[in-house]
Design a protein around this motif. Sequence first.
Motif: not given
Length: 194
Positions: A73-85
């Motif tokens: 699953l991880a290999a087939g997914r793109r990374s996510l851009r996140l932030a702590l808010r």
Amino acid sequence: MNERVRPANVRAFIALAPPDDAKDELARALRPAYEAYPGLRWNRIEDWHVTLAFLGELPASAVSLLRPPLAALAAGRRSLRLALRGGGHFDERVLWSGIDGDLDGLRLLAVEVRALAEEHGVAYTARPLNPHLTLARARRGDVSGAVQAAAGLSAFTGRTWRAERLHLVASTPLGGPGPLRYRDVAAWPFGGTD
């Protein structure tokens, strides 16, 4: 006499972890709260994570069965851009920092992770994803610290970071006294970036 050995159980969840510099940035913003509310039970910074699916107590064999499909699953997914808010609290007892960024992607990842767990025989009580990072818990009868610390975080805006790995995490002690400690059972890099 033959004694049957009971297989070990593991309390497990699937999560994302902010990078160290994003956690350090939040820890600096929390310094006044650390000093002002020492009665809160503060989570260790190395244990901070964003839970996608809490799996509960499982036999170690069930946890092992999840490893190959989670890696795929991880290999087939793109990374996510996140932030702590910002910050908030649950029931005036649990202090948290919010998550911002690609929340649609985060919710989709949580749906996929939960479906994968169910496909592999892990039944759990599904709750809607409320993206957050748990920071501390108030002791019984002392709820003011979490509420006031949350107010102090309301203006916090952390830098954007990339969630680079999917983590399968176990917590200890299981059923025993003492604070929880987390350890990666395994972690897999996401396969692509945007």
